[in-house]
Design a protein around this motif. Structure first.
Motif, mmCIF file in Angstrom:
data_model
loop_
_atom_site.group_PDB
_atom_site.id
_atom_site.type_symbol
_atom_site.label_atom_id
_atom_site.label_comp_id
_atom_site.label_asym_id
_atom_site.label_seq_id
_atom_site.Cartn_x
_atom_site.Cartn_y
_atom_site.Cartn_z
ATOM 1 N N HIS A 14 75.225 25.192 7.842
ATOM 2 C CA HIS A 14 74.165 24.242 7.532
ATOM 3 C C HIS A 14 73.156 24.960 6.643
ATOM 4 N N LEU A 15 72.336 24.194 5.972
ATOM 5 C CA LEU A 15 71.428 24.770 4.988
ATOM 6 C C LEU A 15 70.168 25.316 5.645
ATOM 7 N N VAL A 19 70.556 30.935 4.459
ATOM 8 C CA VAL A 19 71.759 30.568 3.716
ATOM 9 C C VAL A 19 71.417 30.151 2.296
ATOM 10 N N PHE A 20 70.324 29.426 2.144
ATOM 11 C CA PHE A 20 69.924 28.923 0.836
ATOM 12 C C PHE A 20 69.765 30.055 -0.179
ATOM 13 N N ASN A 23 73.676 31.914 -0.520
ATOM 14 C CA ASN A 23 74.897 31.204 -0.862
ATOM 15 C C ASN A 23 74.766 30.491 -2.210
ATOM 16 N N HIS A 24 75.621 30.853 -3.159
ATOM 17 C CA HIS A 24 75.542 30.293 -4.511
ATOM 18 C C HIS A 24 75.748 28.781 -4.526
ATOM 19 N N VAL A 25 76.759 28.287 -3.818
ATOM 20 C CA VAL A 25 77.039 26.856 -3.867
ATOM 21 C C VAL A 25 75.946 26.051 -3.169
ATOM 22 N N ALA A 26 75.262 26.655 -2.199
ATOM 23 C CA ALA A 26 74.120 25.985 -1.571
ATOM 24 C C ALA A 26 73.006 25.796 -2.588
ATOM 25 N N LYS A 27 72.778 26.800 -3.421
ATOM 26 C CA LYS A 27 71.773 26.687 -4.474
ATOM 27 C C LYS A 27 72.157 25.602 -5.472
#
Length: 258
Positions: A14-15, A19-20, A23-27
């Motif tokens: 979860h975000l 993690v934000f 994590n590249h894909v979260a950004k």
């Protein structure tokens, strides 16, 4: 800024704030939901918070200027906003040379040749010899995820995360992030004729769409101009509306003078 990933490996993520920042894909997922107007509001709130938290500390002034209607900062203005040296921003920017998920996708412009001369005529002053960098609101906001945690960077990070929570983006999962990251449009590119290119450039500048052509493809591609002129949303466009391709310091915004 660096944070610890607080989600155990092997589970659906979860975000969280940690993690934000890791994590590249979260950004990619979060920035895909932020337009320049929203980024400008976040930066404004961060500036206000910075002054409130440290009223005795002089907060560096920053300056927005326009480039065909788009609010932009030069490297020196962005450095003033964050209270850092220009060299620190240059070091980071030159490491982020790919389009997808980076500063180019957030609208960063690198002007050379005739485009550089046009910017000078608008009152912009070139900052580096290899290309004149202009940073629109989302690109300025993007920088806060990578810079060291001085006062203005921390204030911007906090304002940014407050927005993420307010918009419930933190309720997303890793499946959402990877789905967003996979969205892009593959287009068959027909080389545009020189006269038609001149017409497209003139129309784009008149309609103040010129800074956004890089979101849809190269200027030599007719389909890129067609997609730009028919797009009706805010900028930058969400993924799935543009063609993702690699860009680096040898790509130019324009080499044709009008």
């Amino acid at each position: 800024m660096s944070y610890t990933d607080d989600c155990p490996a092997g589970r659906s993520q979860h975000l969280t704030r940690g993690v934000f920042f890791k994590n590249h894909v979260a950004k990619v997922y979060v920035f895909d939901r932020i337009r320049h107007g929203t980024a400008l509001e976040i930066l404004s709130r961060a500036s206000a918070a910075c002054r409130f938290e440290s009223p005795t500390t002089a907060v560096s002034e920053h300056q927005w200027r326009e480039y065909f209607g788009l609010p932009v900062m030069s490297l020196s203005a962005a450095a003033n906003y964050y209270g850092l040296n220009v060299s620190e921003l240059e070091h980071h920017i030159r490491r982020k040379i790919t389009y997808a998920g980076g500063l180019f996708e957030s609208g960063m412009l690198v002007l050379r040749g005739a485009a550089l001369e046009s910017a000078r005529l608008m009152g912009h002053t070139a900052g580096i010899q290899q290309g004149f960098v202009l940073l629109p609101p989302r690109a300025v906001l993007n920088l806060c995820l990578y810079l060291r945690a001085v006062l203005a960077v921390a204030a911007t990070v906090n304002a940014f995360w407050d927005y993420v929570v307010a918009e419930k983006l933190h309720e997303s999962t890793s499946a959402d992030w990877y789905y967003t990251s996979s969205q892009h449009v593959e287009i068959e590119c027909d080389q545009i004729e020189e006269q038609r290119l001149l017409e497209c450039l003139a129309e784009a500048k008149e309609r103040k769409l010129y800074p956004y052509i890089q979101h849809f493809g190269r200027q030599t591609c007719f389909e890129a101009w067609a997609r730009l002129f028919t797009y009706e949303g805010e900028f930058p466009p969400p993924r799935g509306s543009f063609y993702v391709e690699r860009q680096d310091w040898f790509d130019r915004v324009s080499h044709i003078s009008l």
